[in-house]
Every structure is written in C-alpha cells, then in structure tokens.
Motif scaffolding. Structure first.
Motif, PDB file in Angstrom:
ATOM      1  N   SER A 125       0.640  -1.149  -0.064  1.00 11.92           N
ATOM      2  CA  SER A 125      -0.021   0.252   0.089  1.00 11.92           C
ATOM      3  C   SER A 125       0.744   1.200  -0.179  1.00 11.92           C
ATOM      4  CB  SER A 125      -0.795   0.497   1.085  1.00 11.92           C
ATOM      5  OG  SER A 125      -0.084   0.488   2.371  1.00 11.92           O
ATOM      6  N   ASN A 126      -0.145   2.512  -0.399  1.00 15.76           N
ATOM      7  CA  ASN A 126       0.891   3.379  -0.563  1.00 15.76           C
ATOM      8  C   ASN A 126      -0.282   5.202  -0.145  1.00 15.76           C
ATOM      9  OD1 ASN A 126       2.653   5.907  -1.239  1.00 15.76           O
ATOM     10  ND2 ASN A 126       1.826   6.111  -2.929  1.00 15.76           N
ATOM     11  N   LEU A 127       0.162   4.439   1.782  1.00 16.60           N
ATOM     12  CA  LEU A 127      -1.025   5.317   2.170  1.00 16.60           C
ATOM     13  C   LEU A 127      -0.205   6.856   2.043  1.00 16.60           C
ATOM     14  CD1 LEU A 127      -1.877   3.246   5.252  1.00 16.60           C
ATOM     15  CD2 LEU A 127      -3.911   3.800   3.112  1.00 16.60           C
ATOM     16  N   TYR A 134     -10.349   4.755  -5.018  1.00 18.79           N
ATOM     17  CA  TYR A 134      -9.250   4.366  -4.055  1.00 18.79           C
ATOM     18  C   TYR A 134      -9.854   3.797  -2.765  1.00 18.79           C
ATOM     19  CZ  TYR A 134      -6.875   6.646  -7.407  1.00 18.79           C
ATOM     20  OH  TYR A 134      -6.636   7.767  -8.640  1.00 18.79           O
ATOM     21  N   LYS A 151      -8.451   4.479   3.800  1.00 16.57           N
ATOM     22  CA  LYS A 151      -8.675   3.745   5.962  1.00 16.57           C
ATOM     23  C   LYS A 151      -8.477   4.884   6.840  1.00 16.57           C
ATOM     24  CE  LYS A 151      -5.132   1.361   8.279  1.00 16.57           C
ATOM     25  NZ  LYS A 151      -3.732   0.667   8.404  1.00 16.57           N
ATOM     26  N   ASP A 211      -5.153   5.084  -0.389  1.00 16.59           N
ATOM     27  CA  ASP A 211      -4.673   4.327  -0.500  1.00 16.59           C
ATOM     28  C   ASP A 211      -3.903   4.697  -2.274  1.00 16.59           C
ATOM     29  OD1 ASP A 211      -2.558   1.583  -1.908  1.00 16.59           O
ATOM     30  OD2 ASP A 211      -4.061   0.437  -0.320  1.00 16.59           O
ATOM     31  N   SER A 232      -1.730   3.587  -4.265  1.00 17.04           N
ATOM     32  CA  SER A 232      -1.062   2.060  -4.879  1.00 17.04           C
ATOM     33  C   SER A 232      -1.738   1.647  -6.172  1.00 17.04           C
ATOM     34  CB  SER A 232      -1.553   1.029  -3.672  1.00 17.04           C
ATOM     35  OG  SER A 232      -0.946   0.655  -2.674  1.00 17.04           O
TER      36      SER A 232
END
Length: 104
Positions: A2-4, A90, A93, A102, A104
């Motif tokens: 993930s790329n939070l 997307y 969270k 995220d 990603s």
C-alpha cells in the motif's frame, strides 16, 4: 503493497460533503458519506475536466458542478448523464481520526 497518504482529520469533512486533495501531480476528491464512511475518487469528472471537489454531495452521489452529471462515489459508477465513464476509486483507511487514501 500500500501507498497510504494522509489527507486530513475525519473532522475536516462534514458528513455528506466532499474535499479536494492534491498530491504530487494528481488531484482527488475525498467524501464523507451519509453512512459515516469515507471514500475517495479521482478529482475530475470524466465528462469534462471539472473538479468534483466543487460539486454537491447528495446521499452517496457527487454531482459535477459543470454539467450536473453524477457518480456514485462508493463505486465510481456514473448515475446521471452526461457522465458515462466510471470514476477511479481508491481505498480509504481511518486511523487515529485521520483519513488516508491508498494510492497504490
């Protein structure tokens, strides 16, 4: 993987509202739904390049401010013409009262 990316605090977006979020060269729209959930989509309408952050949230729909097409921001599906191409969505969270998307 993930790329939070942190967007804001949960209290920064009122229920049934939208916020513009710019990150790098991209722009997003982040929503606080009437169910209390948070959602994120690409920031621009797929019909014309109008920013959805300037639109109106009605239930789980975002209405484009330019030609009044609409999308279900949970799925990205167009719901009112002239919108006909799905928005990219997307995952969101919530952690410690902060909204993350995220990318990603």
């Amino acid at each position: 993987m993930s790329n939070l990316v942190k967007v804001c605090s949960t209290s920064d977006i009122e229920e049934e509202d939208v916020m513009r979020f710019d990150h790098g060269d991209s722009t997003y729209a982040v929503y606080h739904g009437p169910d209390g959930g948070f959602y994120a989509t690409d920031g621009y309408c797929t019909h014309e390049k109008a920013h959805l952050g300037d639109g109106i949230v009605d239930g789980h729909e975002i209405e484009c401010p330019l030609h009044f097409g609409a999308f279900d921001f949970r799925t990205g599906d167009p719901t009112v013409a002239p919108a006909c191409v799905k928005l990219k969505t997307y995952p969101v969270k919530i952690e410690d009262d902060a909204v993350f998307i995220d990318l990603s």
